[in-house]
Design a protein around this motif. Structure first.
Motif, short mmCIF file in Angstrom:
data_model
loop_
_atom_site.label_atom_id
_atom_site.label_comp_id
_atom_site.label_asym_id
_atom_site.label_seq_id
_atom_site.Cartn_x
_atom_site.Cartn_y
_atom_site.Cartn_z
N UNK A 640 0.83 -1.20 0.00
CA UNK A 640 0.00 0.00 0.00
C UNK A 640 0.86 1.26 0.00
N UNK A 641 0.34 2.32 -0.57
CA UNK A 641 0.95 3.64 -0.48
C UNK A 641 0.09 4.51 0.44
N UNK A 642 0.72 5.33 1.26
CA UNK A 642 0.01 6.14 2.25
C UNK A 642 0.31 7.62 2.03
N UNK A 643 -0.69 8.44 2.31
CA UNK A 643 -0.48 9.89 2.30
C UNK A 643 -0.06 10.39 3.68
N UNK A 644 -0.47 9.67 4.72
CA UNK A 644 -0.18 10.05 6.09
C UNK A 644 0.95 9.17 6.62
N UNK A 645 2.17 9.75 6.78
CA UNK A 645 3.33 8.98 7.18
C UNK A 645 3.18 8.40 8.58
N UNK A 646 2.59 9.17 9.49
CA UNK A 646 2.42 8.68 10.86
C UNK A 646 1.49 7.48 10.89
N UNK A 647 0.42 7.55 10.11
CA UNK A 647 -0.53 6.43 10.05
C UNK A 647 0.15 5.21 9.43
N UNK A 648 0.97 5.44 8.41
CA UNK A 648 1.72 4.35 7.79
C UNK A 648 2.64 3.68 8.80
N UNK A 649 3.34 4.48 9.60
CA UNK A 649 4.23 3.91 10.62
C UNK A 649 3.44 3.08 11.63
N UNK A 650 2.29 3.59 12.02
CA UNK A 650 1.47 2.86 13.00
C UNK A 650 1.02 1.51 12.45
N UNK A 651 0.50 1.52 11.23
CA UNK A 651 -0.02 0.29 10.63
C UNK A 651 1.10 -0.72 10.39
N UNK A 652 2.20 -0.25 9.82
CA UNK A 652 3.26 -1.19 9.44
C UNK A 652 4.08 -1.63 10.65
N UNK A 653 4.16 -0.77 11.69
CA UNK A 653 4.80 -1.20 12.93
C UNK A 653 4.04 -2.36 13.55
N UNK A 654 2.72 -2.26 13.58
CA UNK A 654 1.90 -3.36 14.11
C UNK A 654 2.02 -4.60 13.23
N UNK A 655 2.11 -4.38 11.92
CA UNK A 655 2.19 -5.52 10.99
C UNK A 655 3.45 -6.34 11.24
N UNK A 656 4.56 -5.66 11.56
CA UNK A 656 5.80 -6.40 11.84
C UNK A 656 5.61 -7.32 13.04
N UNK A 657 5.03 -6.78 14.10
CA UNK A 657 4.80 -7.60 15.30
C UNK A 657 3.84 -8.74 14.99
N UNK A 658 2.80 -8.47 14.23
CA UNK A 658 1.82 -9.52 13.91
C UNK A 658 2.47 -10.67 13.16
N UNK A 659 3.30 -10.34 12.17
CA UNK A 659 3.96 -11.39 11.39
C UNK A 659 4.94 -12.17 12.26
N UNK A 660 5.69 -11.46 13.08
CA UNK A 660 6.64 -12.14 13.96
C UNK A 660 5.92 -13.10 14.91
N UNK A 661 4.87 -12.60 15.56
CA UNK A 661 4.20 -13.40 16.58
C UNK A 661 3.39 -14.55 16.01
N UNK A 662 2.74 -14.32 14.88
CA UNK A 662 1.81 -15.34 14.37
C UNK A 662 2.46 -16.32 13.41
N UNK A 663 3.60 -15.95 12.81
CA UNK A 663 4.15 -16.80 11.76
C UNK A 663 5.63 -17.10 11.96
N UNK A 664 6.46 -16.07 12.00
CA UNK A 664 7.91 -16.29 11.96
C UNK A 664 8.41 -17.03 13.20
N UNK A 665 8.08 -16.53 14.39
CA UNK A 665 8.60 -17.14 15.62
C UNK A 665 8.09 -18.57 15.80
N UNK A 666 6.78 -18.82 15.64
CA UNK A 666 6.32 -20.21 15.77
C UNK A 666 6.98 -21.16 14.76
#
Length: 872
Positions: A640-666
């Protein structure tokens, strides 16, 4: 300090029996040949490390007794002779280029770059651009291209990084000892340095030429630190990306103009030049001057032939990253060049201006490069798209997908970045041809033959070595900062060789978002300190000396690493360079990359983990837009492309944790009875098989050769033949087109039907008044496709119209067909461009015109006719 009255040189004293060591040390082929490195290590492992993997310095400082013992050691002598024989065979065997294009006795291609990253003991690089340039030369050597590199030799190179007690980046600039690194000064028959003379305002700047031999490819480096220059001019090549804007233009003049002059001094005459970024753009000005003065061409004729043999690669996805200079600077440094060739300086300054003629409009190096080259490209598919949008204003009448900026996706020189252990494993199961043909898909498919346990054990050993390296380096960092013995001892216990290890290492620019993970510290602490499934991070990277925002990011990470709970799980390594990068990419399990899309032109660090069994977790930007699949790694977001950089950071910061916790670490900790993470290993293998043959510089250099280099060579050969007769004809034809292009008028257009069935074609006719132009001076095209809600054509198809007949009063009839392959409502328009068989540049696109509904005259506005297609 007192200055030396005279200088003298002391050479290494090497026994005659070991003379092969000298040649081996000066050919940088050793930087990607594990056997040669092992040979030097056998002489003195500690000294090899102490000289920072520099065989020239090592041979100059080694204990003579050790050399004498080596000369009497039958095992060492046999090994040295085998390594030397392998180098001679490598240099003499037939190559891919010779098999496909024949053998050239002299170089035909010059590759210009501001920096080259070949090995850590030749510190004339800062980051990705230089590493790519070094890998480009290595693959050019492997493939046998008749290519030379041109760059600058920096007395202090790029800065060395260290952190103060507060974690704030500090910079030092140790001076390079050119006589103790693998380069040689180029001298004349009398042993005197060959000097290049570059005209500067009111003076001449002299440059020495040094040569680094990269396998088969020579790299020539210019150095202004010579006594013939004044104090300030000697410092032009002191620092890479140092100084102010005045220093930058001076360096780029030395690189571009001095680089061309150096080649001629060395009797190297190349028809094809490749600019790796716009830094070398002034090379085109010197090539034009040469053609005017030597061959008597006009400036326009000279520009024509220079364009035909020049390629430009842009690495910049944002305008702010491009070098710009004022009109006064250009006039100051290049005014005498324009005067020498009888050119109007304003006309030549306009080559680098977005809006020519406007007062105070700056001179843009990328614009100049685009306007003086026949071929331009970005460095990934997405970057090509971004670049076409960024530069569409140069070709305002051209649809964005036809802007003449293509893409050649970057790669890595696999043999430079794969660990010795993994390389030996590949030799056993993939066979020796993987060394010669790293782009061969069928070879990489044999990765499936490697037993899981062997692949995993090799990867574990490399992670173990990464942890040991990090502990040692961290302890050394703390000692330098003056930390106490207790803190230094604790550094020797950081990290665990059995823990999921994630690496993040790159330039600390803000858009790369190194601290994105810090958005949720509680969540981060839970991940890192889990007893059953812990995670650990290793960070490294430099901020530009003037980038305080980047330095602040480093400081935040350093402060976080001092947290009592986290100090064993998160580390920042100082002074990121090729050596640190090698340990990281060979040992990490995951390579994290989270730039703000679409600001990563390509990125190659993530490619380097692939042959080592590492996996990528990345934003879908740069190369990962082509490399990502569900079985090759993980994506942050969905592109996705975002116009709001802060919102982009929030969404993608959470996405990193989600992928780590639900997929990569297990997945990493999912072990069978044999303690092997077989699903993880399956993903490792899939990543290697799919990405290994694609993202390497052998494939990349082949693409450049097939798509650009050989076409540019043929262009130059054709336009320079018969005393440049075709160049003169082409320039005359272009002038004729310019004088009469406004006479074109569309008299009428028609179609043989407005409704058709799938499987048939609609015939389109156009009657066009060409004035003084002939029908073969133009190409007329039908531009057709589906329509959006504003009647704009999308997903267009282009079909050429053919000249049909000559009517009265200079009117010509053209006819063409629109194939009807699917049902729906479609539209078409007609456009006209100049056309000439000898035209290698974008002159046609620059003059593209479209019909309009109101006047039927070819101006910028487009008109689409709707056609109803009925499905049978």
């Amino acid at each position: 300090m007192p200055k030396a009255h005279k200088t003298y040189r002391i050479n290494a004293s090497i026994p005659d029996e070991l003379e092969a060591l000298n040649e081996l040390s000066y050919n940088l082929h050793w930087s990607w040949n594990h056997e040669t490195v092992d040979l030097f290590r056998r002489l003195d492992r500690d000294l090899w490390e102490a000289t920072y993997h520099n065989p020239v310095k090592m041979l100059g400082s080694i204990d003579q007794d050790k050399l004498a013992r080596a000369a009497k050691d039958e095992g060492f002598m046999a090994y040295m002779n085998r390594v030397n024989d392998n180098l001679q065979q490598y240099l003499s065997r037939q190559t891919w280029f010779e098999e496909k294009y024949g053998k050239f006795d002299t170089p035909q291609i010059a590759y210009f770059s501001m920096e080259f990253g070949i090995t850590e003991c030749l510190p004339i690089y800062s980051g990705g651009l230089g590493i790519l340039a070094g890998d480009h030369l290595k693959s050019a050597s492997e493939l046998g291209l008749p290519l030379v590199g041109i760059g600058l030799l920096y007395q202090q190179g790029y800065f060395q990084q260290y952190l103060n007690a507060d974690g704030w980046q500090q910079e030092t600039y140790p001076e390079n000892d050119f006589y103790n690194i693998p380069i040689t000064l180029q001298t004349d028959q009398d042993g005197k340095p060959i000097l290049v003379e570059v005209q500067f305002p009111g003076r001449v700047v002299y440059c020495q030429i040094w040569r680094a031999q990269v396998g088969r490819v020579p790299l020539y480096l210019l150095d202004t630190n010579t006594f013939q220059n004044n104090f300030n001019d000697r410092k032009i090549t002191y620092q890479l990306y140092g100084g102010d804007n005045e220093t930058r233009i001076q360096q780029e003049l030395i690189l571009g103009i001095g680089g061309m002059l150096a080649l001629r001094k060395l009797d190297v005459h190349v028809p094809v030049c490749h600019m790796n970024e716009g830094h070398a753009g002034f090379m085109a000005i010197e090539r034009i001057r040469r053609r005017v003065n030597k061959n008597g061409l006009s400036t326009n004729e000279a520009l024509e032939v220079v364009k035909s043999g020049t390629i430009f690669t842009t690495h910049t996805p944002v305008p702010a990253g491009i070098d710009i200079f004022s009109q006064d600077q250009i006039d100051k440094y290049l005014g005498h060049y324009f005067e020498n060739i009888g050119a109007n300086s304003k006309d030549y300054i306009s080559i680098g201006q977005k809006y020519p003629g406007i007062r105070d409009e700056p001179f843009n190096m990328a614009l100049m490069a685009l306007r003086t080259t026949a071929y331009s490209n970005g460095v990934s598919r997405l970057h090509g798209e971004v670049s076409r949008k960024m530069w569409q204003s140069i070709w305002p009448n051209v649809p964005v997908d036809e802007i003449p900026i293509g893409h050649v996706t970057n790669g890595i020189h696999t043999r430079s970045w794969i660990s010795n252990e993994m390389s030996e494993l590949f030799l056993r199961y993939l066979g020796p041809n993987w060394l010669k043909n790293p782009d061969d898909q069928t070879i990489w498919e044999r990765v499936d033959l490697i037993p899981d346990i062997e692949l995993w054990r090799v990867h574990e050993r490399r992670r173990d070595r990464l942890v040991a390296f990090t502990r040692k380096r961290q302890a050394e960092q703390l000692k330098r900062r003056g930390c106490g013995a207790k803190e230094v001892d604790l550094a020797r216990e950081i990290l665990s060789p059995d823990t999921l290890t994630i690496g993040f290492a790159r330039r600390f620019a803000t858009y790369k978002r190194a601290t994105l993970l810090l958005s949720d510290l509680n969540r981060l602490k839970r991940l890192l300190t889990s007893r059953e499934k812990p995670v650990q991070f290793i960070f490294a990277g430099k901020a530009h000396p003037r980038d305080n925002e980047g330095k602040e990011l480093i400081k935040q990470l350093v402060h976080l690493s001092r947290d009592e709970e986290l100090r064993r799980h998160i580390v920042f390594l100082e002074n990121y360079d090729i050596n640190v990068a090698r340990y990281l990419v060979e040992g990490v399990d995951i390579w994290l990359n989270n730039p703000r899309r679409p600001m990563e032109a390509s990125g190659t660090s993530g490619m380097k983990v692939v042959p080592n069994g590492g996996l990528n977790l990345s934003v879908i930007d740069g190369w990962w837009g082509e490399g990502y699949d569900t079985d090759t790694g993980w994506a942050i977001g969905a592109g996705e492309d975002y116009d709001d950089a802060d919102y982009q950071d929030e969404i993608e910061g959470k996405a990193i944790y989600d992928v780590l916790e639900s997929d990569i670490i297990p997945l990493f900790y999912d072990r069978g009875n044999d303690d092997l993470p077989r699903h993880w290993i399956s993903k490792m293998k899939s990543s290697m098989i799919k990405l290994g043959p694609q993202f390497n510089t052998n494939r990349m250099v082949m693409d450049y050769t097939n798509d650009f280099y050989m076409k540019a060579y043929e262009n130059w050969k054709k336009l320079s033949s018969d005393n440049f007769s075709k160049t003169k004809e082409l320039d005359k034809w272009k002038q004729h087109i310019r004088n009469h292009w406004d006479e074109i008028e569309i008299k009428s257009t028609s179609e043989d039907k407005s409704t058709a069935e799938v499987g048939v074609a609609i015939k389109i006719s156009a009657e066009i008044h060409l004035g003084a132009l002939a029908h073969d001076d133009v190409i007329v095209q039908i531009y057709s496709g589906t329509l959006d809600t504003d009647q704009n054509i999308t997903q267009a198809e282009i079909n050429d119209m053919k000249y049909s007949e000559t009517l009265d009063n200079g009117i010509y009839k053209f006819e063409g067909y629109i194939p009807c392959d699917e049902s729906g409502l479609f539209g078409y328009s007609i456009r006209i461009m100049p056309h000439h068989l000898d035209m290698p540049d974008q002159f046609g696109l620059e003059n593209m015109r479209w019909i309009t509904n109101e006047t039927q005259k070819p101006i910028i506005e487009k008109h689409e006719k709707a056609v109803e297609l009925t499905e049978v």
